[in-house]
Design an enzyme around this catalytic site. Structure first.
Site, PDB file in Angstrom:
ATOM      1  N   ASP A  79      -3.491  10.426   1.681  1.00 45.21           N
ATOM      2  CA  ASP A  79      -3.185   9.027   1.395  1.00 45.21           C
ATOM      3  C   ASP A  79      -2.949   8.217   2.670  1.00 45.21           C
ATOM      4  OD1 ASP A  79      -3.458   9.492  -1.274  1.00 45.21           O
ATOM      5  OD2 ASP A  79      -1.344   9.287  -1.788  1.00 45.21           O
ATOM      6  N   ASN A 153       1.661   0.157   0.869  1.00 41.93           N
ATOM      7  CA  ASN A 153       2.750   0.866   0.196  1.00 41.93           C
ATOM      8  C   ASN A 153       4.068   0.108   0.244  1.00 41.93           C
ATOM      9  OD1 ASN A 153       1.586   3.134  -0.884  1.00 41.93           O
ATOM     10  ND2 ASN A 153       2.308   4.545   0.695  1.00 41.93           N
ATOM     11  N   ASP A 154       4.561  -0.133   1.476  1.00 44.47           N
ATOM     12  CA  ASP A 154       5.916  -0.660   1.577  1.00 44.47           C
ATOM     13  C   ASP A 154       6.212  -1.257   2.943  1.00 44.47           C
ATOM     14  OD1 ASP A 154       6.276   1.716   3.164  1.00 44.47           O
ATOM     15  OD2 ASP A 154       6.871   2.816   1.378  1.00 44.47           O
ATOM     16  N   ASP A 183      21.700   2.259   4.596  1.00 45.44           N
ATOM     17  CA  ASP A 183      20.867   2.844   5.648  1.00 45.44           C
ATOM     18  C   ASP A 183      19.593   2.035   5.856  1.00 45.44           C
ATOM     19  OD1 ASP A 183      22.715   4.814   5.990  1.00 45.44           O
ATOM     20  OD2 ASP A 183      21.509   6.443   5.168  1.00 45.44           O
ATOM     21  N   THR A 194       5.483   5.184  -5.691  1.00 44.24           N
ATOM     22  CA  THR A 194       5.528   6.646  -5.787  1.00 44.24           C
ATOM     23  C   THR A 194       5.695   7.289  -4.409  1.00 44.24           C
ATOM     24  OG1 THR A 194       3.095   6.659  -5.786  1.00 44.24           O
ATOM     25  CG2 THR A 194       4.196   6.808  -7.919  1.00 44.24           C
ATOM     26  N   SER A 197       9.925   4.774  -1.733  1.00 44.41           N
ATOM     27  CA  SER A 197      10.744   4.108  -2.744  1.00 44.41           C
ATOM     28  C   SER A 197      11.200   5.071  -3.834  1.00 44.41           C
ATOM     29  CB  SER A 197       9.942   2.952  -3.361  1.00 44.41           C
ATOM     30  OG  SER A 197      10.591   2.423  -4.487  1.00 44.41           O
ATOM     31  N   LEU A 198      10.322   5.942  -4.272  1.00 48.74           N
ATOM     32  CA  LEU A 198      10.651   6.899  -5.335  1.00 48.74           C
ATOM     33  C   LEU A 198      11.727   7.873  -4.871  1.00 48.74           C
ATOM     34  CD1 LEU A 198       9.970   7.911  -8.200  1.00 48.74           C
ATOM     35  CD2 LEU A 198       8.259   9.410  -7.149  1.00 48.74           C
ATOM     36  N   SER A 199      11.604   8.349  -3.631  1.00 51.37           N
ATOM     37  CA  SER A 199      12.583   9.304  -3.115  1.00 51.37           C
ATOM     38  C   SER A 199      13.943   8.647  -2.900  1.00 51.37           C
ATOM     39  CB  SER A 199      12.084   9.928  -1.814  1.00 51.37           C
ATOM     40  OG  SER A 199      12.040   8.969  -0.773  1.00 51.37           O
ATOM     41  N   ALA A 218      20.503   4.467   0.372  1.00 47.43           N
ATOM     42  CA  ALA A 218      21.894   4.920   0.502  1.00 47.43           C
ATOM     43  C   ALA A 218      22.854   3.752   0.692  1.00 47.43           C
ATOM     44  CB  ALA A 218      22.023   5.909   1.667  1.00 47.43           C
TER      45      ALA A 218
END
Length: 297
Positions: A79, A153-154, A183, A194, A197-199, A218
């Site tokens: 990816d 993605n982000d 954080d 996915t 962000s997902l984690s 966090a």
């Protein structure tokens, strides 16, 4: 005759992938190139791919030339490889197909072992098209843009490994939302929902949802929860406090931040066009990649 006459072959070969050696990676690329030629396609190599593989007997094109001259980009890798070339080709509207030579592969979704059977009908025009919008981000300092990037993605504002919490002021369309101590903060597209962000506890967004998810990393205050926003909005993140803070774009480019910097995120005018095999659907991808119902009927 194939639906796509001129195909650009794109890969990543600076490092080995999933235990594959550089020499065997070149063999894979050669094999795929020969397959495309047997299908009646003209084959060119993306410039960095050609340099890394030493495949000098094909026409070599940079990203702009691929966008101007090629009907299709065929990405072999993971990816991350797709994210990099997708941002560069989006303004040209060049469609992309991904062959997964990595580990997870949400957008490079064709297994390497199945590529011939899968690509043959796709090259004849039998495919599903999936358009993903990009994010446009700017770092503003004293009213001037000092850094600009696209992201698929982000966009992530986060502290360094040894630094303390970051303090951020968040606005949406000029309206104050909250001051956050955490954080960091993630602004993720549906494609990126996915990923990091997902984690960090964010929700998964279907690719057809016109939205973004704002996810604190966090957070100091546990009531600071992820929130889904329409992608028609502009998100502003101002760095109020903290040290060793940076802004990352798809985790592939980054810039250091100073107190008072504002990161502005809005929807780009450009989209990445993914092509998938007939019958592809998002939920099948989630089941496979996230191992849902593994061992079930």
């Amino acid at each position: 005759m194939p639906r796509f006459h001129h195909v650009a072959l794109i890969g990543k070969y600076q490092t080995t992938v999933s235990g594959t050696t550089a020499s065997s990676s070149r063999e894979v690329m050669e094999e795929i190139a020969h397959f495309l030629e047997r299908q009646g396609c003209e084959v060119s190599l993306e410039a960095e791919t050609a340099a890394n593989t030493g495949m000098t007997h094909y026409n070599v094109l940079d990203a702009d030339a691929i966008g101007a001259r090629c009907d299709l980009g065929l990405v072999v890798g993971g990816d991350g490889t797709m994210l990099g070339i997708g941002r560069r080709l989006a303004r040209h509207g060049t469609p992309l197909i991904g062959i997964n030579q990595g580990r997870l592969g949400f957008v490079t979704d064709i297994p390497l072992g199945d590529y011939q059977a899968t690509l043959t009908p796709m090259l004849q025009g039998q495919y599903e098209e999936d358009s993903r919008p990009l994010m446009q981000a700017r770092v503003m300092r004293d009213g001037e843009c000092v850094f600009e990037a696209l992201a698929m993605n982000d966009v992530v504002v986060a502290r360094g490994a040894t630094a303390s919490m970051v303090e951020l002021r968040v606005e949406v369309d000029g309206h104050f939302v909250a001051n956050q101590r955490a954080d960091g903060l993630i602004v993720a597209s549906p494609t990126g929902s996915t990923a990091y962000s997902l984690s960090a506890g964010g929700p998964m967004l279907h690719p057809s949802v016109g939205g973004w998810v704002l996810v604190p990393i966090a957070p100091h205050t546990l009531s600071n929860r992820p929130i889904v926003l329409p992608d028609s909005t502009e998100i502003a993140i101002e760095l109020v406090g903290g040290r060793d803070i940076s802004a990352n774009f798809d985790m592939q480019s980054l810039t250091s931040l100073l107190h008072g910097d504002r990161i502005l995120v809005r929807r780009s005018a450009h989209c990445v066009r993914f092509l998938h095999p007939r019958g592809w659907n998002y939920f099948a991808t989630l089941r496979k990649k996230l191992r849902w119902n593994e061992g079930g009927s």
